[in-house]
Design a protein around this motif. Structure first.
Motif, PDB file in Angstrom:
ATOM      1  N   SER A  34     -17.995  37.499   3.080  1.00 10.73           N
ATOM      2  CA  SER A  34     -18.845  37.016   1.988  1.00 10.73           C
ATOM      3  C   SER A  34     -18.941  35.498   2.087  1.00 10.73           C
ATOM      4  O   SER A  34     -17.924  34.802   2.135  1.00 10.73           O
ATOM      5  CB  SER A  34     -18.206  37.439   0.652  1.00 10.73           C
ATOM      6  N   PHE A  66     -30.056  38.424  -2.100  1.00 12.04           N
ATOM      7  CA  PHE A  66     -28.794  38.692  -1.381  1.00 12.04           C
ATOM      8  C   PHE A  66     -29.137  39.174   0.032  1.00 12.04           C
ATOM      9  O   PHE A  66     -29.860  40.165   0.185  1.00 12.04           O
ATOM     10  CB  PHE A  66     -27.978  39.782  -2.091  1.00 12.04           C
ATOM     11  N   THR A  83     -23.574  35.548  -0.865  1.00 12.60           N
ATOM     12  CA  THR A  83     -23.107  35.888  -2.210  1.00 12.60           C
ATOM     13  C   THR A  83     -23.663  34.951  -3.272  1.00 12.60           C
ATOM     14  O   THR A  83     -23.520  35.211  -4.466  1.00 12.60           O
ATOM     15  CB  THR A  83     -21.554  35.870  -2.182  1.00 12.60           C
ATOM     16  N   ASN A  89     -22.069  36.535  -9.457  1.00  9.68           N
ATOM     17  CA  ASN A  89     -22.627  36.948  -8.167  1.00  9.68           C
ATOM     18  C   ASN A  89     -21.571  37.600  -7.285  1.00  9.68           C
ATOM     19  O   ASN A  89     -21.854  38.584  -6.593  1.00  9.68           O
ATOM     20  CB  ASN A  89     -23.272  35.755  -7.449  1.00  9.68           C
ATOM     21  N   MET A  90     -20.343  37.083  -7.315  1.00  8.24           N
ATOM     22  CA  MET A  90     -19.268  37.745  -6.560  1.00  8.24           C
ATOM     23  C   MET A  90     -19.010  39.139  -7.125  1.00  8.24           C
ATOM     24  O   MET A  90     -18.737  40.087  -6.385  1.00  8.24           O
ATOM     25  CB  MET A  90     -17.990  36.890  -6.595  1.00  8.24           C
ATOM     26  N   VAL A  93     -21.491  41.451  -5.598  1.00 11.78           N
ATOM     27  CA  VAL A  93     -21.210  41.686  -4.177  1.00 11.78           C
ATOM     28  C   VAL A  93     -20.056  42.676  -4.005  1.00 11.78           C
ATOM     29  O   VAL A  93     -20.132  43.609  -3.200  1.00 11.78           O
ATOM     30  CB  VAL A  93     -20.929  40.338  -3.463  1.00 11.78           C
ATOM     31  N   ARG A 109     -13.764  35.968   1.771  1.00 15.81           N
ATOM     32  CA  ARG A 109     -14.755  34.959   1.399  1.00 15.81           C
ATOM     33  C   ARG A 109     -14.540  33.713   2.233  1.00 15.81           C
ATOM     34  O   ARG A 109     -13.419  33.215   2.347  1.00 15.81           O
ATOM     35  CB  ARG A 109     -14.631  34.602  -0.086  1.00 15.81           C
ATOM     36  N   GLU A 273     -15.733  31.289  -6.776  1.00 17.89           N
ATOM     37  CA  GLU A 273     -15.847  32.743  -6.593  1.00 17.89           C
ATOM     38  C   GLU A 273     -14.559  33.478  -6.239  1.00 17.89           C
ATOM     39  O   GLU A 273     -14.426  34.677  -6.503  1.00 17.89           O
ATOM     40  CB  GLU A 273     -16.874  33.095  -5.482  1.00 17.89           C
TER      41      GLU A 273
END
Ligand code: R1P
Ligand code: URA
Length: 343
Positions: A34, A66, A83, A89-90, A93, A109, A273
């Motif tokens: 990510s 995305f 992401t 947003n995380m 995902v 990530r 995130e």
């Protein structure tokens, strides 16, 4: 043409595509990298194994922007997912990828971050081996403080009009800026006593195996002097809850960074995130292994900011380490959806 979604609880379209990421089973690998931006996802997709002639990498960009790229790295299926920014947003995902992948997953990530304190320095790869804490701005602090301000203004108005009443306690300002200067981060006695402008959570751990793999691979790529393990903090703003100060808003955050560093001597990275990723992985009760690594883009203690010309090289270094860690991570039921995994 807009697809039709069914199931208000977890919407998917008639093909089984998720609402925000727009992917379905068979398009996403159990090992996911990510990254924050579409550009970084595209850049790191150049590290994937060259696809067979006539069979390009799987790529899909959703209506919400995305991007998912699926292929292989060292022969193993992997997906790279952009992401965007911030914990919501995380959340998309992690949850929407979990819904379209069978078996245990590993998610790493690779982001950028601020380096909070030494030994973390500009351009280092900072690994959240000690997990992550979440920092949230608590709007109640300002609600209570503004209420107090109004009450005190009314008291003063009455006092001026009727001569009998005086402001009950203190400095006449709900934010407790008794020194007359800028608003302070911590104060004990105002109307909002008890409320704090920023809430800081307890740490959530990273997956130990994945964090150790990331550390070993990052060290192999950039050398031990440029890899630092420690605690991450993820904030709900790039500005207020990361202790960035300015005059447009009353953020009451001048002391935030110093207090965080003092309370957490192992705190190295500050971004937006990782906490959400680790929190959800923990709540998956073993179905997702997760870890985070960031390129230190800003040195918060010296105010230095990385030259943009250096970023791409560091993204490639971090991306190489992250992909190597992902494909070396043991997943319990090693099952890999067949369809379009880049072959
Ligand atoms: C803010 O500029 C963004 O950069 C960091 C923060 O977490 C936030 O998303 O990470 P990325 O470079 O991965 O986006
Ligand atoms: N990303 C963040 O969220 N903070 C920084 O300081 C740098 C990158």
């Amino acid at each position: 043409h807009k697809p039709t979604y069914t199931n208000a609880n977890f919407p998917t379209d008639v093909e089984g595509r998720t609402y925000h990421l727009g992917t379905k089973e068979g398009e996403v690998a159990p090992r996911i990298l990510s990254v924050g931006s579409v550009g970084r996802a595209q850049l790191l997709s150049t590290l994937l194994d060259p696809p067979a002639p006539g069979k390009p990498l799987f790529e899909r960009i959703s209506s919400r922007g995305f991007l998912t790229i699926t292929g292989r790295f060292e022969g193993e299926p992997v997906s790279i997912v952009s992401t965007h920014m911030g914990m919501p947003n995380m959340d998309f995902v992690v949850r929407e990828n979990r819904a379209v992948v069978r078996g245990q997953m590993a998610i790493v990530r690779l982001g950028t971050c601020g380096a909070v304190q030494r030994p973390a320095k500009l351009g280092d790869l900072l690994i959240a081996s000690h997990g992550s804490i979440g920092i949230r701005r608590d709007s109640d602090y300002w609600t209570l403080a503004f209420q107090k301000e109004q009450e005190q203004a009314q008291l003063q108005h009455h006092a001026a009009g009727h001569g009998g009443l005086t402001a009950a306690n203190g400095n006449g300002n709900g934010f407790g800026n008794s020194n007359g200067g800028g608003l302070s981060y911590s104060y004990g006695s105002g109307a909002a006593a008890g409320a704090r402008p920023y809430m800081v959570s307890l740490p959530v751990p990273a997956d130990g195996e994945l964090a150790a793999l990331l550390t070993a691979e990052a060290t192999a790529v950039v050398g031990p002097g440029r890899v630092v393990q420690g605690l991450n903090a993820s904030a709900d703003s790039f500005y207020s809850s990361q202790g960035r100060t300015g005059s447009d808003f009353e953020d009451c955050n001048a002391a935030l960074l110093g207090e965080l560093a003092a309370a957490h001597p192992d705190l190295v990275s500050l971004e937006m995130e990782t906490f959400q990723l680790l929190d959800l992985a923990r709540c998956s009760r073993g179905s997702i292994k997760a870890a985070g690594m960031c390129v230190a883009l800003a040195e918060r203690y010296s105010n230095a900011f990385l030259e943009y010309s250096r970023l791409e090289e560091l993204e490639i270094a971090g991306g190489t380490a992250a992909l190597r860690a992902l494909v070396r991570c043991r997943l319990s039921d090693g099952n890999t959806p067949a369809a379009s995994m880049g072959e």
